[in-house]
Motif scaffolding. Structure first.
Motif, mmCIF file in Angstrom:
data_model
loop_
_atom_site.group_PDB
_atom_site.id
_atom_site.type_symbol
_atom_site.label_atom_id
_atom_site.label_comp_id
_atom_site.label_asym_id
_atom_site.label_seq_id
_atom_site.Cartn_x
_atom_site.Cartn_y
_atom_site.Cartn_z
ATOM 1 N N ARG A 26 0.998 -0.827 -0.087
ATOM 2 C CA ARG A 26 -0.047 -0.073 -0.066
ATOM 3 C C ARG A 26 0.912 1.437 0.268
ATOM 4 O O ARG A 26 2.027 1.233 0.443
ATOM 5 C CB ARG A 26 -0.833 -0.029 1.285
ATOM 6 C CG ARG A 26 -0.209 0.365 2.516
ATOM 7 C CD ARG A 26 -1.287 0.230 3.783
ATOM 8 N NE ARG A 26 -0.526 0.814 5.070
ATOM 9 C CZ ARG A 26 -1.245 0.615 6.154
ATOM 10 N NH1 ARG A 26 -2.413 0.261 6.125
ATOM 11 N NH2 ARG A 26 -0.449 0.976 7.090
ATOM 12 N N THR A 33 6.233 3.433 -0.313
ATOM 13 C CA THR A 33 5.378 1.787 -0.509
ATOM 14 C C THR A 33 5.496 1.105 1.075
ATOM 15 O O THR A 33 6.895 0.934 1.339
ATOM 16 C CB THR A 33 5.782 0.981 -1.526
ATOM 17 O OG1 THR A 33 5.638 1.880 -2.607
ATOM 18 C CG2 THR A 33 4.832 -0.240 -1.355
ATOM 19 N N THR A 113 -1.934 -5.075 -4.683
ATOM 20 C CA THR A 113 -2.387 -3.843 -4.041
ATOM 21 C C THR A 113 -3.907 -3.659 -3.978
ATOM 22 O O THR A 113 -4.415 -2.714 -3.310
ATOM 23 C CB THR A 113 -1.738 -2.799 -5.036
ATOM 24 O OG1 THR A 113 -2.347 -3.000 -6.276
ATOM 25 C CG2 THR A 113 -0.374 -2.770 -5.167
#
Length: 174
Positions: A26, A33, A113
């Motif tokens: 995420r 990240t 993701t």
């Protein structure tokens, strides 16, 4: 199956053990990240190490993507759409660094993701914690073969070298 010519018939049979690793990613609020890691405990392998939030062996007759989906549900209670799994790399490794290469591992790493649900510890006897960490500030210790994948991913996301499709790990002098 008869032994191959020139092989040691008394040696245990060769085994290749596949596993699926899913790196839940995420974006960080500031930049960069984050990756979800679990603290391993009572597993008999790398206990006390921070490892991929979702990982496990492929079962007989199961595809690696089906294993990734199953492990996501079993370990952290998320619904994984197999079409959302992005292949990252495959690490072919020796299970006994420097030892006899009778058992080898092939680890399929995916990134993810998008998933449904909130990651939650569903196996508390085997997981001592579940936390998000910046890829550029990972905790210690991490299983060395997983650290190889995390480092390659962080480098690629930072504009460096792309992640190699296949990596070998733990084969001394081979």
């Amino acid at each position: 199956m008869p032994p191959l010519p020139g092989s040691d018939a008394a040696a245990p049979p060769f085994a290749l053990v596949p596993a699926a690793y899913v790196l839940l990613l995420r974006p960080r609020k500031d930049a960069g990240t984050e990756v979800l890691l679990q603290l391993r405990r009572n597993t008999g392998f790398m206990d006390g190490h921070w490892a991929a939030g979702i990982a496990g062996h492929v079962e007989p007759g199961e595809s690696v993507t089906a294993a990734a989906v199953r492990e996501g549900a079993e370990e952290v209670g998320v619904v994984v759409d197999p079409g959302e799994l992005e292949p990252l790399t495959v690490i072919h490794r020796s299970n006994a660094v420097g030892g006899p290469p009778r058992e080898q591992r092939v680890d399929f790493f995916f990134t993810l993701t998008h998933w449904r649900g909130t990651p939650t510890i569903l196996e508390p006897a085997r997981c001592g914690g579940l936390r998000w960490f910046p890829l550029d500030a990972l905790p210690e210790p991490i299983p060395p073969h997983e650290l190889t994948a995390f480092t390659a991913l962080a480098t690629a996301l930072d504009g460096g070298q792309p992640v190699p499709a296949i990596t070998s790990f733990g084969f001394a002098g081979r």
